[in-house]
Design an enzyme around this catalytic site. Structure first.
Site, mmCIF file in Angstrom:
data_model
loop_
_atom_site.group_PDB
_atom_site.id
_atom_site.type_symbol
_atom_site.label_atom_id
_atom_site.label_comp_id
_atom_site.label_asym_id
_atom_site.label_seq_id
_atom_site.Cartn_x
_atom_site.Cartn_y
_atom_site.Cartn_z
ATOM 1 C CB THR A 205 -0.888 -0.033 1.260
ATOM 2 O OG1 THR A 205 -1.844 -1.078 1.098
ATOM 3 C CG2 THR A 205 -1.621 1.292 1.476
ATOM 4 N N GLY A 235 -10.761 -1.755 3.147
ATOM 5 C CA GLY A 235 -9.950 -1.525 4.345
ATOM 6 C C GLY A 235 -9.930 -0.071 4.754
ATOM 7 C CG ASP A 236 -6.397 1.251 6.715
ATOM 8 O OD1 ASP A 236 -6.290 0.207 6.040
ATOM 9 O OD2 ASP A 236 -5.421 1.961 7.007
ATOM 10 C CB THR A 256 0.651 0.948 5.170
ATOM 11 O OG1 THR A 256 0.651 -0.381 4.599
ATOM 12 C CG2 THR A 256 1.971 1.174 5.902
ATOM 13 N N GLY A 257 -1.297 -1.089 6.844
ATOM 14 C CA GLY A 257 -1.326 -2.190 7.803
ATOM 15 C C GLY A 257 -2.645 -2.928 7.759
#
Ligand code: ASP
Length: 340
Positions: A205, A235-236, A256-257
């Site tokens: 990302t 996702g986020d 990111t994660g």
């Protein structure tokens, strides 16, 4: 140097500039700079081939150059973060744009968002399949629609209307990511697929944060999401407040994660809010959220962040994070591993 770049360096540079350049203070010209990331994960020297490492460092440098060039010329932070992220989206090495991971059905669904710290205006797109540069479409959503977020077919229709470049979904294909999909599908525990940092889908990302000479902050994030994602999972990265946030009164953050954790903890906004409401520093706020709060619940990942004084914090709780930064006239710095 690992996560933190504070004012000490900046003060040193300013003093140097004053000594060398007949009294032109960098501070008077305006502090500026940017930081970028290309994802976090189990990155060690042993599992990253030298050739890939070199190619990644080169592309991170290109992205820094693209954003920094604009900032140095007096450009705004929003254009700088888009320029940097576009370079990373166009590279097959990162999980964003070309090089995006595969969904369960072996297609690609891309997410992106950005935010302008001047007035909290923001734009985001999710689950787009045919937009070459999702980060550019996010800008069009922000500037050319009354909305903040568009998803799926509606976002594609909007992209067509505003003339964003469209490509076949197969344009995002890469062998490397296809292998990751095969591996993910063979995994014994399907719930592990929720964690983008497992199953070989460890990084990629991308994001950028910037401070321009006028003191304006901006943040941008772009991703293909998680390998083998299903059911329209998002996702986020395209969620304002989770993966991306920028406010001139505090800071700019791109994350990111493991997205589900980043959404639950509103990570990007949490860091900015700590700065706004507490007597704390960017470094302390970002470190706390990533190294303590998230780590305590197994939320793997990291952030890049910058405040309006040019402080930068790049904490991550994984083995490594592709990252880089460049402040003012100083040389660009690109880092991958924890220890470097
Ligand atoms: N945060 C992204 C997501 O959950 C993935 C990543 O950063 O690698 O979609």
């Amino acid at each position: 140097m690992n996560t933190l770049i504070g004012r000490g360096i900046w003060a040193g540079l300013t003093a140097l500039a004053l000594a060398l350049s007949s009294g032109v203070s960098m501070a008077a010209e305006g502090i500026y700079g940017l930081a970028i990331h290309g994802g976090a994960g189990t990155l060690t020297r042993e599992n990253l081939p030298a050739e890939t490492e070199a190619a990644i460092r080169e592309t991170l440098n290109d992205a820094l150059y693209a954003g920094h060039r604009l900032l140095a010329g007096g450009g705004d932070s929003l254009s700088a973060v888009i320029a940097a992220v576009t370079v990373l989206e166009d590279s097959p090495l990162f999980n964003a744009g070309k090089g995006a991971v595969y969904t369960w059905e072996a297609t690609h669904e891309l997410d992106a968002s950005l935010m302008d710290g001047r007035d909290l205006s923001a734009g985001a797109v999710a689950s787009v399949r045919n937009v070459r540069n999702p980060i550019r479409l996010a800008r069009r959503v922000m500037e050319d629609s009354p909305h903040v977020m568009l998803v799926g077919e509606g976002a594609e229709l909007f992209a067509r209307e505003v003339g964003e470049e469209l490509v076949e979904n197969s344009w995002f294909d890469t062998d490397f990511r296809l292998q990751q999909l095969h591996k993910a599908k063979q995994a014994a525990d399907p719930s592990a697929m929720l964690n983008p940092l497992e199953l070989g889908n460890k990084f990629g990302t991308v994001g950028a944060v910037a401070l321009d000479k006028n003191g304006n902050l901006a943040a941008a994030t772009s991703t293909g999401g998680t390998t083998a994602k299903r059911w329209g999972r998002v996702g986020d990265s395209p969620i304002i407040g989770a993966g991306t946030y920028a406010d001139n009164n505090s800071c700019a953050v791109s994350a990111t994660g493991h997205g589900e954790h980043f959404i639950r903890h509103a990570v990007a906004h949490d860091i900015c809010a700590r700065l706004a409401y507490q007597d704390t520093s960017l470094v302390a706020a970002a470190e706390y959220v990533i190294m303590e709060k998230l780590a305590a619940v197994g939320g793997e990942g990291g952030v890049i962040s910058i405040d309006r004084e040019g402080n930068i914090a790049l904490p991550f709780n994984t083995e490594g994070m592709y990252r880089g930064y460049r402040l003012g006239a100083a040389s660009p710095v690109v880092l991958i591993f924890k220890e470097e």
